[in-house]
Design a protein around this motif. Structure first.
Motif, short mmCIF file in Angstrom:
data_model
loop_
_atom_site.label_atom_id
_atom_site.label_comp_id
_atom_site.label_asym_id
_atom_site.label_seq_id
_atom_site.Cartn_x
_atom_site.Cartn_y
_atom_site.Cartn_z
N MET A 242 -18.26 56.32 -20.22
CA MET A 242 -18.79 56.45 -18.87
C MET A 242 -17.77 55.95 -17.85
O MET A 242 -17.21 54.87 -17.99
CB MET A 242 -20.09 55.64 -18.74
N VAL A 243 -17.55 56.74 -16.80
CA VAL A 243 -16.62 56.35 -15.75
C VAL A 243 -17.26 55.32 -14.84
O VAL A 243 -18.44 55.42 -14.50
CB VAL A 243 -16.18 57.58 -14.93
N ARG A 244 -16.48 54.33 -14.42
CA ARG A 244 -16.98 53.28 -13.54
C ARG A 244 -17.48 53.88 -12.23
O ARG A 244 -16.79 54.69 -11.61
CB ARG A 244 -15.90 52.25 -13.24
N PRO A 245 -18.67 53.49 -11.78
CA PRO A 245 -19.23 54.05 -10.53
C PRO A 245 -18.33 53.85 -9.32
O PRO A 245 -18.27 54.72 -8.45
CB PRO A 245 -20.55 53.29 -10.37
N ASP A 246 -17.61 52.72 -9.25
CA ASP A 246 -16.77 52.47 -8.08
C ASP A 246 -15.64 53.48 -7.97
O ASP A 246 -15.24 53.87 -6.86
CB ASP A 246 -16.21 51.05 -8.10
N LEU A 247 -15.09 53.93 -9.12
CA LEU A 247 -14.05 54.95 -9.09
C LEU A 247 -14.59 56.28 -8.56
O LEU A 247 -13.94 56.95 -7.76
CB LEU A 247 -13.46 55.15 -10.49
N VAL A 248 -15.77 56.64 -9.02
CA VAL A 248 -16.38 57.90 -8.58
C VAL A 248 -16.70 57.84 -7.09
O VAL A 248 -16.44 58.79 -6.34
CB VAL A 248 -17.65 58.20 -9.40
N LYS A 250 -15.30 56.04 -4.77
CA LYS A 250 -14.06 56.06 -3.99
C LYS A 250 -13.55 57.50 -3.86
O LYS A 250 -13.15 57.92 -2.77
CB LYS A 250 -13.01 55.19 -4.67
N ARG A 251 -13.57 58.24 -4.96
CA ARG A 251 -13.13 59.63 -4.93
C ARG A 251 -14.02 60.47 -4.02
O ARG A 251 -13.55 61.28 -3.21
CB ARG A 251 -13.13 60.18 -6.36
N ASP A 252 -15.33 60.28 -4.14
CA ASP A 252 -16.27 61.06 -3.35
C ASP A 252 -16.11 60.81 -1.86
O ASP A 252 -16.19 61.73 -1.04
CB ASP A 252 -17.71 60.76 -3.78
N ARG A 253 -15.88 59.55 -1.50
CA ARG A 253 -15.68 59.22 -0.08
C ARG A 253 -14.42 59.89 0.47
O ARG A 253 -14.41 60.40 1.59
CB ARG A 253 -15.59 57.71 0.11
N LYS A 254 -13.36 59.89 -0.32
CA LYS A 254 -12.09 60.46 0.14
C LYS A 254 -12.23 61.94 0.45
O LYS A 254 -11.70 62.43 1.46
CB LYS A 254 -11.01 60.25 -0.91
N TYR A 255 -12.95 62.67 -0.38
CA TYR A 255 -13.04 64.12 -0.21
C TYR A 255 -14.38 64.58 0.37
O TYR A 255 -14.63 65.79 0.46
CB TYR A 255 -12.80 64.81 -1.56
N ASN A 256 -15.21 63.61 0.75
CA ASN A 256 -16.51 63.94 1.34
C ASN A 256 -17.31 64.86 0.43
O ASN A 256 -17.80 65.91 0.85
CB ASN A 256 -16.33 64.56 2.73
N ILE A 257 -17.41 64.48 -0.83
CA ILE A 257 -18.16 65.25 -1.82
C ILE A 257 -19.18 64.34 -2.49
O ILE A 257 -19.15 63.12 -2.32
CB ILE A 257 -17.25 65.89 -2.89
N SER A 258 -20.06 64.92 -3.27
CA SER A 258 -21.06 64.15 -4.01
C SER A 258 -21.04 64.60 -5.47
O SER A 258 -21.40 65.73 -5.78
CB SER A 258 -22.45 64.34 -3.42
N THR A 259 -20.61 63.72 -6.33
CA THR A 259 -20.60 64.03 -7.77
C THR A 259 -22.01 64.31 -8.26
O THR A 259 -22.22 65.22 -9.08
CB THR A 259 -19.98 62.87 -8.56
N GLU A 260 -22.98 63.57 -7.75
CA GLU A 260 -24.37 63.78 -8.17
C GLU A 260 -24.88 65.16 -7.76
O GLU A 260 -25.57 65.84 -8.53
CB GLU A 260 -25.27 62.69 -7.58
N ASP A 261 -24.52 65.59 -6.55
CA ASP A 261 -24.93 66.93 -6.11
C ASP A 261 -24.26 68.01 -6.96
O ASP A 261 -24.90 69.02 -7.30
CB ASP A 261 -24.57 67.13 -4.64
N MET A 262 -23.00 67.82 -7.28
CA MET A 262 -22.31 68.81 -8.12
C MET A 262 -22.94 68.86 -9.50
O MET A 262 -23.06 69.94 -10.11
CB MET A 262 -20.81 68.48 -8.21
N LYS A 263 -23.35 67.73 -10.01
CA LYS A 263 -24.01 67.67 -11.31
C LYS A 263 -25.30 68.50 -11.29
O LYS A 263 -25.59 69.25 -12.24
CB LYS A 263 -24.31 66.22 -11.68
N LYS A 264 -26.08 68.38 -10.21
CA LYS A 264 -27.33 69.13 -10.11
C LYS A 264 -27.06 70.63 -10.03
O LYS A 264 -27.77 71.43 -10.66
CB LYS A 264 -28.10 68.67 -8.87
N VAL A 265 -26.04 71.02 -9.26
CA VAL A 265 -25.72 72.44 -9.11
C VAL A 265 -25.26 73.04 -10.44
O VAL A 265 -25.51 74.20 -10.74
CB VAL A 265 -24.64 72.63 -8.03
#
Length: 305
Positions: A242-248, A250-265
């Motif tokens: 499992m990837v550390r939540p803080d890394l995810v 940080k990435r999401d903030r930089k690119y203005n994306i949501s990993t959780e939303d992509m997971k749902k899609v």
């Protein structure tokens, strides 16, 4: 830029004939060794458990030797001269750089060290597709202009992976979880475009396997690429994978994306019917892989004078 100087400089480079390196009676031998991957431990515990040869360099947690100071993200070195800038501009005008221009996609994801999965890094893959079954990726630590080339990953289809020798398959990882979970992202490309035809890209990637060698361990503070390369693993949905939540985050903030939303899609993306258990070797066996570099006698008979 002076055209006369540039022409003379390029003519001189064309005529140059670099010499090959001189050989000594020793060569370097790479040995891939199987070892228990590290869990969380104190530095004293890690040091006491090291079993690497004293004469070897290995893909361990510490830099092989002292490293010079550097400025920010840049490796040590003097600023580029005007002469170098002129040469680079001229080369860019006259050389095709065809392999580089075949890089068509930028992927941001995460990777874990095979021998110590608590060490996790954000990676930036610049992807070249040689055919429908084979991709090659230059991997950087960032997509900024001063990004450092930290490794290379090869990605093959399940068809090619099944043809590999069993021992070779142990060095590879699967991509199904990485794709489905949203960790595999295309910065600045809207997800609606990525998932519009999932059978054309994401479903194929979910069935693929990768082999990723890290040659520059920037996460341990290396200012230069030091020591042996390290084998990397892909994120997985179990325990140490499992990837550390803080890394995810940080990435999401930089690119203005949501990993959780992509997971749902991506829930509708078809999963592989079967993932070869030889891949993600640590999940079944609790073992990772590390490389030792040892002196060895080189071959003294060569097919050239």
């Amino acid at each position: 830029m002076c055209p006369t100087y540039l022409t003379a400089l390029c003519h001189h480079i064309t005529r140059a004939c670099p010499r090959g390196p001189s050989l000594t009676h020793h060569d370097l031998h790479l040995r891939v060794s199987l070892s228990s991957y590290k869990t969380m431990a104190s530095e004293n515990e890690i040091d006491s458990k090291r079993t690497l040869h004293t004469v070897s360099m290995a893909s361990s947690d510490k830099s092989p030797g002292p490293t010079p100071d550097y400025d920010g993200q840049k490796p040590p070195g003097e600023p580029m001269t005007m002469h170098q800038h002129i040469l680079d501009k001229g080369a860019a005008l006259m050389q095709s750089l065809k392999p580089i221009k075949q890089m068509k996609q930028h992927v941001c994801t995460f990777a874990l060290y095979s021998h110590d999965m608590s060490r996790q890094i954000e990676t930036h893959h610049y992807v070249t597709r040689l055919n429908q079954d084979f991709l090659q990726c230059a991997v950087y630590d960032t997509d900024d202009s001063n990004g450092r080339l930290i490794g290379v990953e090869y990605i093959v289809s399940d068809k090619i992976f099944e043809s590999l020798p069993l021992e070779e398959q142990k060095l590879w990882h699967s991509h199904a979880y990485e794709i489905k979970s949203g960790l595999w992202a295309y910065p600045r490309v809207p997800e609606v475009i990525v998932t519009a035809k999932p059978e054309l890209e994401l479903e194929n990637l979910a069935k693929s396997y990768g082999k990723f060698w890290c040659t520059w361990q920037v996460d341990r503070g290396d200012r230069l690429p030091l020591g042996a390369p390290a084998l990397m693993m892909s994120p997985q949905g179990v325990n140490l994978g499992m990837v550390r939540p803080d890394l995810v985050q940080k990435r999401d903030r930089k690119y203005n994306i949501s990993t959780e939303d992509m997971k749902k899609v991506r829930t509708e993306i078809e999963e592989p019917e079967w993932i070869n258990p030889q891949a993600d070797y640590w999940k079944q066996h609790g073992k990772g892989f590390a490389i030792d570099v040892e002196p060895t006698e080189m071959k003294k008979i060569a097919p050239f004078p």
